[in-house]
Design a protein around this motif. Structure first.
Motif, PDB file in Angstrom:
ATOM      1  N   CYS A   1      -2.965   1.660   8.084  1.00  0.00           N
ATOM      2  CA  CYS A   1      -4.045   1.917   7.130  1.00  0.00           C
ATOM      3  C   CYS A   1      -5.409   1.913   7.828  1.00  0.00           C
ATOM      4  O   CYS A   1      -6.398   2.343   7.238  1.00  0.00           O
ATOM      5  CB  CYS A   1      -3.996   0.978   5.923  1.00  0.00           C
ATOM      6  SG  CYS A   1      -3.962  -0.770   6.282  1.00  0.00           S
TER       7      CYS A   1
ATOM      8  N   CYS B   1       1.069  -3.309   4.096  1.00  0.00           N
ATOM      9  CA  CYS B   1       0.006  -4.266   3.739  1.00  0.00           C
ATOM     10  C   CYS B   1       0.018  -4.531   2.240  1.00  0.00           C
ATOM     11  O   CYS B   1       0.263  -3.639   1.446  1.00  0.00           O
ATOM     12  CB  CYS B   1      -1.361  -3.706   4.127  1.00  0.00           C
ATOM     13  SG  CYS B   1      -1.611  -3.604   5.883  1.00  0.00           S
TER      14      CYS B   1
ATOM     15  N   LYS C   1       0.812  -1.221   0.000  1.00  0.00           N
ATOM     16  CA  LYS C   1       0.000   0.000   0.000  1.00  0.00           C
ATOM     17  C   LYS C   1       0.850   1.278   0.000  1.00  0.00           C
ATOM     18  O   LYS C   1       2.068   1.231   0.104  1.00  0.00           O
ATOM     19  CB  LYS C   1      -0.944  -0.024   1.211  1.00  0.00           C
ATOM     20  CG  LYS C   1      -2.046  -1.101   1.097  1.00  0.00           C
ATOM     21  CD  LYS C   1      -3.029  -1.002   2.262  1.00  0.00           C
ATOM     22  CE  LYS C   1      -4.107  -2.084   2.167  1.00  0.00           C
ATOM     23  NZ  LYS C   1      -5.058  -1.992   3.304  1.00  0.00           N
TER      24      LYS C   1
ATOM     25  N   VAL D   1      -4.937  -5.473   6.447  1.00  0.00           N
ATOM     26  CA  VAL D   1      -4.995  -4.199   7.166  1.00  0.00           C
ATOM     27  C   VAL D   1      -3.967  -4.192   8.296  1.00  0.00           C
ATOM     28  O   VAL D   1      -3.508  -5.252   8.732  1.00  0.00           O
ATOM     29  CB  VAL D   1      -6.408  -3.953   7.757  1.00  0.00           C
ATOM     30  CG1 VAL D   1      -7.424  -3.691   6.668  1.00  0.00           C
ATOM     31  CG2 VAL D   1      -6.844  -5.125   8.621  1.00  0.00           C
ATOM     32  N   CYS D   2      -3.610  -2.994   8.749  1.00  0.00           N
ATOM     33  CA  CYS D   2      -2.683  -2.838   9.870  1.00  0.00           C
ATOM     34  C   CYS D   2      -3.031  -1.537  10.591  1.00  0.00           C
ATOM     35  O   CYS D   2      -3.862  -0.778  10.099  1.00  0.00           O
ATOM     36  CB  CYS D   2      -1.236  -2.834   9.369  1.00  0.00           C
ATOM     37  SG  CYS D   2      -0.776  -1.303   8.546  1.00  0.00           S
TER      38      CYS D   2
ATOM     39  N   CYS E   1       1.919   1.942   4.048  1.00  0.00           N
ATOM     40  CA  CYS E   1       2.202   0.877   5.013  1.00  0.00           C
ATOM     41  C   CYS E   1       2.621  -0.372   4.239  1.00  0.00           C
ATOM     42  O   CYS E   1       2.638  -0.366   3.014  1.00  0.00           O
ATOM     43  CB  CYS E   1       0.972   0.593   5.880  1.00  0.00           C
ATOM     44  SG  CYS E   1      -0.417  -0.083   4.955  1.00  0.00           S
TER      45      CYS E   1
HETATM   46 ZN   LIG Z   1      -1.733  -1.363   6.348  1.00  0.00          ZN
END
Ligand SMILES: [Zn+2]
Length: 518
Positions: free
Chosen positions: A75, A59, A54, A71-72, A57
């Motif tokens: 994000c 991901c 992304k 996701v993290c 980040c």
């Molecule tokens: Zn992320």
């Protein structure tokens, strides 16, 4: 700036939108000749970049994975996290900007675009505002009549995508009528490039041609899969109408057209609606509108935000990006041959007509296929005719990509060689090609098996011609008296005798020899 939740974004900002180019409008009405309206269209295109990760980040960028599995904390906008800019996304955006002949800013920064919507957990989108990455380019678009239209590119900038809302329970999948809504953040934070055009477009046809050619360009750059159905290429349109010579009319923004056909139909419907309102003495309200392909109607989504509604301010967590000349030149040197350049080369090197060259240049795999065939046959015009004719028709009907075509370039070239040396007529060639596509076998074995192949053996044909001329003294005499049409009768007889396999050119030569030559 990609969902229903977001507005027109920086396109409404200081440098873009219909207001920016009053002087550059090329004229031309959208409708039938003699009507007193002309249309002004500018497009905003969002391209999802095919980076591995992304925008800010680590991901993975994916499509179709189970919801909320990519996701993290970054994000998802958790407090205290820090974004880090994806270097590959900057390179891809630079590629797009350079391919559109934009100037690359030596210094560019990110801004926060603030708005609240459930698909945006941070309540702001990281985007670019008054210092975009690319400025002031253009794309020369080939229109359906073959004319070129230069469409200005106002800006190319980087931003992150929002998540995706799924409205459940309603029939339409839209928020109206839904029982509840779900959110999937997998898409949130995916790198997006937004391309904003000048309002240089004056008909739905031109808009479609532009988008088709932009898509092909971005695809060839290798930076996105530009799949409209999956949303990796999305298009919004700013539309207004006016009488020629008048100031620009109030524009509306037609959101999220996800196919070339919807773009065309949506524009037609909106132009029609605006003209109808103005002719009824009403005013056009600046708003965001939605085209419903099912009903063919345009409806209001919401009143339009102004740039100041977003309270843009510089993103404090990210450093400015300074791309030096050396970096820009390195990216430029890595660009592939672009469609416009390839079209010129195909015309110059192979003598192809502009239309054929444009078709082959717009589709890289097909263009590569053609060049491979032409290199073997040595007859580019004929090779192009077959690639754009029978081969393309077969690919269309079978739904196959060029890469999966069972007939590879050397196999097609071998078959064309048989046409060129007179073994096969053009018509037989089509039959052999069909059999090749169906069975994956080579031309020579099909010709042998089917007993195809023209009779080009002079000795064998000469005997047939002599026999038929001798058997028809009446017509032969007529021909000698000057009735050329009788030749057709003889050709017919010979073709019947040889079951259509006689080489027509040879038959003609031999007939003339036997009828008058001695
Ligand atoms: Zn992320």
């Amino acid at each position: 700036m990609s969902t229903q939740s977001s507005g027109a974004g920086p396109g409404d900002g200081p440098s873009a939108g219909a207001a920016a180019a009053a002087g550059g409008y090329p004229g031309g009405g959208a409708g039938a000749a003699g009507d007193a309206w002309e249309t002004v269209i500018g497009l905003e295109i969002h391209v999802q970049l095919s980076t591995r990760t992304k925008m800010f980040c680590g991901c993975e960028v994916t499509f179709g994975e189970p919801p909320n599995t990519r996701v993290c904390p970054i994000c998802l906008g958790h407090p205290g996290v820090l974004p880090v800019t994806n270097e590959k996304a900057i390179e891809y955006a630079t590629r797009i900007a350079l391919a559109l002949d934009c100037r690359i800013a030596d210094r560019t920064i990110f801004h926060r675009k603030n708005y609240f919507y459930p698909d945006l957990p941070k309540a702001y989108q990281i985007s670019q505002y008054d210092l975009p990455l690319g400025i002031g380019g253009h794309l020369d678009v080939e229109l359906e009549d073959g004319a070129l239209l230069r469409i200005g590119i106002t800006r190319v900038h980087l931003e992150e995508d929002a998540g995706k809302l799924v409205h459940a329970g309603g029939a339409s999948g839209r928020i109206a009528g839904a029982d509840y809504s779900l959110v999937d953040f997998n898409r949130g934070g995916t790198p997006l490039v937004e391309i904003v055009t000048e309002p240089d477009i004056s008909t739905p046809d031109q808009a479609r041609s532009f988008l088709t050619q932009l898509r092909s360009l971005v695809q060839q750059l290798g930076v996105s899969d530009v799949n409209m159905e999956e949303g990796s290429l999305r298009c919004d349109a700013n539309v207004s109408v006016r009488h020629p010579g008048q100031p620009l009319g109030t524009k509306t923004e037609l959101k999220n057209m996800n196919s070339f056909r919807f773009l065309h139909r949506g524009l037609e419907a909106e132009i029609e609606r605006q003209r109808g309102s103005l002719e009824a003495g009403e005013r056009i309200v600046q708003e965001t509108v939605h085209f419903d392909p099912a009903t063919g109607r345009v409806s209001t989504l919401r009143s339009k935000e102004e740039a100041h509604d977003y309270r843009y301010f510089p993103e404090p967590d990210l450093p400015p990006i300074e791309l030096d000349a050396e970096y820009v030149e390195r990216v430029r040197a890595g660009l592939p041959e672009l469609p416009a350049a390839r079209k010129e080369r195909l015309m110059g090197r192979y003598g192809l007509p502009p239309k054929d060259a444009a078709l082959l240049a717009a589709n890289k795999p097909l263009g590569d296929y053609f060049e491979a065939v032409a290199a073997i046959t040595g007859d580019p015009r004929m090779s192009a005719n077959w690639v754009l004719g029978d081969l393309s028709a077969y690919l269309n009907t079978s739904g196959l990509d060029v890469a999966d075509c069972p007939v590879k370039p050397p196999a097609l070239a071998e078959m064309l060689g048989l046409v060129l040396d007179g073994t096969l007529s053009g018509k037989m060639g089509k039959e052999v090609f069909e059999a090749m596509a169906e069975t994956g076998r080579d031309a020579k074995s099909i010709v042998a098996e089917k007993g195809l192949g023209q009779i080009s053996d002079v000795g064998a044909l000469d005997a047939v011609v002599a026999r038929i001329v001798a058997a028809n003294p009446g017509p032969a005499e007529e021909f000698r008296q000057g009735r050329d049409k009788v030749l057709g009768f003889f050709v017919g007889q010979i073709m019947k005798e040889t079951r259509g396999q006689a080489n027509p050119q040879l038959v003609n030569e031999l007939l003339r020899k036997h009828l008058v030559g001695r």
